[in-house]
Design a protein around this motif. Sequence first.
Motif: not given
Length: 219
Positions: A114-143
């Motif tokens: 989540v922290e990697a979706l910071s302004e700094e990282e996005l600027k490098k890619r020249d994008v903005e982030c809208s929604r954030v989805f978590v797409i798995g698997g089980a241990s990532i959903y749990k966290a």
Amino acid sequence: MPPKPPLTLVFAATPTLGIGSAGQLPWPQLKQEMGYFARVTKRVLPSPIANSRKKLNAVIMGRKTWESIPLKFRPLKGRLNVVITRDVHNEKWATLKNETEEGPIIAPSITAAVEALSEEELKKRDVECSRVFVIGGASIYKAALEMENTDRVLLTKIGKEYRCDTFFPVDFDGEEGRKKGWARKSREELEEFVGEEVKEGGLEEQGVPFEFCLYEREV
Ligand code: FOL
């Protein structure tokens, strides 16, 4: 992106909450279900405060989920891909060209993802982030479920049982889900969130019935 953007979990599960089998989805290919996943995770809803930078949603996933996606489909197109692995320095990630617009961002934990979706990282890619989805698997959903900013779940209820070796950690319709504040929302509320029409009574493909659902957690 604010420091703690709202997270939406996206998954499909059998009636016993099976989500995986031998590193793959347990059911035969369901084109309409996968199409819904792709459209919904890609779709950026119009916002009144638009600027010129390209807007993308992000998909956060574990390393095994990344590896389960066919090579020709990964990184998932039109989305910022973030892959969680403890082994961030492994050479295999270096070959994925980290700093192009859509090459995966590699992070050692979900909080780091989540922290990697910071302004700094996005600027490098020249994008903005809208929604954030978590797409798995089980241990990532749990966290993700343990994070206070996780407030929505897009669940596709697969109406048929398959042999599974991986299960979603919480039953939102059961007592545990209710105790934790999760409640199912109406079809109209789901349509508004995903930005498309959702068929009443669900769909069926290859003899497999399924239904798109939305749950929200009250804060
Ligand atoms: N959520 C839902 N609702 N259904 C899923 O199948 C699902 N799968 C995952 C996570 N959440 C889900 C993880 N597994 C692809 C493959 C496996 C996967 C996630 C995505 C994949 O190849 N996606 C392409 C679709 C390509 C196609 O149209 O067939 C994509 O562009 O999203």
